[in-house]
Design a protein around this motif. Structure first.
Motif, PDB file in Angstrom:
ATOM      1  N   UNK A 208      48.514  90.369  75.315  1.00 17.71           N
ATOM      2  CA  UNK A 208      49.592  90.364  76.116  1.00 17.71           C
ATOM      3  C   UNK A 208      51.221  90.263  75.869  1.00 17.71           C
ATOM      4  N   UNK A 209      51.142  89.215  74.632  1.00 19.28           N
ATOM      5  CA  UNK A 209      52.491  88.894  74.071  1.00 19.28           C
ATOM      6  C   UNK A 209      52.525  89.514  72.880  1.00 19.28           C
ATOM      7  N   UNK A 210      51.723  90.332  72.129  1.00 13.72           N
ATOM      8  CA  UNK A 210      51.830  91.241  70.709  1.00 13.72           C
ATOM      9  C   UNK A 210      52.732  92.354  70.858  1.00 13.72           C
ATOM     10  N   UNK A 211      53.342  92.698  70.836  1.00 16.61           N
ATOM     11  CA  UNK A 211      54.388  93.642  71.223  1.00 16.61           C
ATOM     12  C   UNK A 211      54.067  94.555  69.888  1.00 16.61           C
ATOM     13  N   UNK A 212      53.409  94.413  68.801  1.00 12.33           N
ATOM     14  CA  UNK A 212      53.166  95.718  68.253  1.00 12.33           C
ATOM     15  C   UNK A 212      51.489  96.672  69.307  1.00 12.33           C
ATOM     16  N   UNK A 253      46.951  95.487  85.242  1.00 14.39           N
ATOM     17  CA  UNK A 253      47.753  94.199  85.096  1.00 14.39           C
ATOM     18  C   UNK A 253      48.132  93.812  86.998  1.00 14.39           C
ATOM     19  N   UNK A 254      48.800  94.853  87.263  1.00 10.29           N
ATOM     20  CA  UNK A 254      49.848  94.817  88.692  1.00 10.29           C
ATOM     21  C   UNK A 254      49.185  95.597  89.444  1.00 10.29           C
ATOM     22  N   UNK A 262      47.327  85.702  83.649  1.00 14.67           N
ATOM     23  CA  UNK A 262      47.685  84.642  82.355  1.00 14.67           C
ATOM     24  C   UNK A 262      46.954  85.550  80.899  1.00 14.67           C
ATOM     25  N   UNK A 263      46.629  86.898  80.401  1.00 19.92           N
ATOM     26  CA  UNK A 263      46.294  87.282  79.644  1.00 19.92           C
ATOM     27  C   UNK A 263      47.774  88.178  79.607  1.00 19.92           C
ATOM     28  N   UNK A 264      49.142  87.961  80.238  1.00 20.52           N
ATOM     29  CA  UNK A 264      49.962  87.893  79.498  1.00 20.52           C
ATOM     30  C   UNK A 264      51.133  87.346  78.833  1.00 20.52           C
ATOM     31  N   UNK A 265      49.879  86.364  78.047  1.00 19.60           N
ATOM     32  CA  UNK A 265      50.876  84.781  77.601  1.00 19.60           C
ATOM     33  C   UNK A 265      49.373  84.902  76.795  1.00 19.60           C
ATOM     34  N   UNK A 411      56.150  93.594  76.329  1.00 22.26           N
ATOM     35  CA  UNK A 411      56.151  92.335  76.899  1.00 22.26           C
ATOM     36  C   UNK A 411      56.651  91.941  77.908  1.00 22.26           C
ATOM     37  N   UNK A 412      57.737  92.071  77.771  1.00 20.17           N
ATOM     38  CA  UNK A 412      58.863  91.344  78.345  1.00 20.17           C
ATOM     39  C   UNK A 412      58.175  92.021  80.068  1.00 20.17           C
TER      40      UNK A 412
END
Length: 443
Positions: A208-212, A253-254, A262-265, A411-412
């Motif tokens: 989740x944190x990978x913007x690419x 996810x939503x 937690x995958x968002x991190x 990502x945000x």
């Protein structure tokens, strides 16, 4: 984008364009024997888990090139996280390599800087002609309507990987063929296995944190709905179709609840692979990665591979992936253009394409590469995808800026979704319009 999955530092179009200075000065060599024209400097991108492993793969092949041509190659393997900034520094300083690998989505931006040799028809004929290359891969080599500024080297596409054990336990007999089926299967795989009232097994795992990767998913899902992200060189990625594609991604996810919040991190793919290998996630959507899963002691008995799902409505475009990968280019400042072209010819020959892509687990960029490594189910699906269901990221000089802005926003939004605040389509559209305005302004 780059081959091995990792964060990639990007630059704005303005930064890239600024690199035009001193390009016609002597860029070649960087310490090599440019006067004798018997030494080429080659910046290779890190394709495997370590620089040392890349050197072990490339050095024997480059020695073969030296035996054939008498030209020594000074090899430097550079992680993708450092590569673009190193290239930009080289273009402004006038000191760089003769030959270099570049992430294929960077190509239009670097082309706009004037740093790279054009591969017109006469140049491509030196490699056997453009007809040797997969058309989708060749489309990543420059802006639309221009001669290629690079040559395809390694490619990857997105595919669906599924955990056979978890599929069997959930009574799922085949991988999902449509996105609606994908969500249905994901819900069957999402379970509370330890009885504490909370899911500890999930249908899908995300980095989740990978913007690419976030930009990739947004582009694929939006394109499959008919979104066009640039038109006549101008940003149009604030369309309802583009917003709907992003909303679809966030909903996993939503609203759909098939992804662990937690995958968002997750900043590293290792977290995703560990969840998959540890029977905590039933599916992954990732670029060709069989070699990586084998590192986690998984075999074809443990996981299956399928094409990316199609649109459930049958409307839009049949897009399964963007064309990911690495191109090889020649700096204009090289003092040994013939030698540099010969090195590119060597790297894109059928035999080297077979050897190198087999070693990296990637898709050959040329049609005439052969070998047992490309006969696996995974590779057959990958080659079919790149031939018929993959499209390049936007072929415009603003691509790196577009990808950076879009990826950061997604990502945000995923982080907000993880806390129960999934943004609405209206919020997404407004933010996309703001990002499009920045790209238009070049800021």
């Amino acid at each position: 984008m780059p081959l091995r999955t990792r964060a990639v530092t990007t630059a704005t179009t303005a930064t890239v364009a600024a690199a035009v200075v001193a390009l016609l000065a002597a860029c070649g060599g960087d310490g090599g024997d440019a006067g004798s024209k018997k030494v080429l400097t080659y910046w290779a991108s890190q394709q495997s888990p370590s620089v040392q492993q890349d050197k072990a793969i490339l050095e024997p092949e480059l020695r073969r090139f030296t035996q054939q041509t008498g030209i020594e190659v000074k090899l430097e393997v550079i992680p993708f996280t450092e590569l673009l900034n190193k290239i930009l520094t080289a273009t402004t300083s006038g000191r760089g390599p003769d030959v270099l690998n570049i992430g294929n989505t960077w190509t239009p931006s670097l082309q706009a800087s004037g740093a790279l040799v054009d591969w017109d028809a006469a140049m491509m004929d030196k490699l056997g002609g453009s007809g040797r290359f997969e058309p989708a891969a060749l489309a990543t080599t420059g802006a639309e309507g221009t001669p290629p500024a690079a040559v395809p080297l390694y490619n990857k596409v997105y595919q669906l990987y599924y955990n056979k054990k978890l599929f069997a336990a959930a009574g799922v007999t085949s991988p999902p063929a449509t996105w609606d089926e994908f969500v249905d299967v994901g819900k069957k795989l999402t379970k509370d296995t330890n009885g504490d009232g909370k899911p500890d097994q999930w249908g899908l795992s995300l980095r989740g944190q990978a913007s690419t990767n976030a930009a990739h998913y947004a582009f694929i899902l939006g394109s499959a709905r008919g979104a066009v992200f640039f038109k006549d060189g101008k940003p149009t990625f604030d369309s309802p179709e583009a917003a709907a594609g992003i909303e679809q991604y966030l909903s996993w996810m939503g609203e759909d609840k098939i992804v662990n919040p937690s995958d968002a991190e997750n900043a590293d793919w290792a977290n995703v692979y560990e969840a998959f290998a540890g029977d905590k996630a039933g599916m992954i959507l990732a670029q060709t990665l069989g070699k990586t899963l084998h590192d986690y002691k998984l075999t074809s008995n443990d996981y299956g591979v399928a094409p990316m799902p199609r649109s459930s409505s049958g409307t839009g475009a049949d897009v399964a992936s963007f064309v990911g990968g690495t191109n090889v280019a020649v700096f204009k400042g090289t003092e040994n253009l013939d030698g540099a072209v010969n090195l590119v010819k060597f790297l894109t020959s059928a035999s080297e394409q077979s050897t190198l892509n087999a070693a990296y687990g990637t898709i050959p960029a040329v049609k005439d590469a052969r070998g047992a490594a490309f006969d696996s189910a995974e590779m057959k699906i990958a080659r079919d995808t790149i031939a018929s269901r993959a499209i390049p990221m936007p072929r415009v000089p603003q691509e790196t800026q577009f990808e950076t802005l879009l990826g950061k926003d997604v990502v945000n939004w995923l982080s907000s979704t993880a806390t129960g605040r999934q943004p609405s389509a209206t919020d997404i559209s407004a933010a996309l319009a703001a990002a499009a305005g920045k790209v238009s302004a070049g800021g």
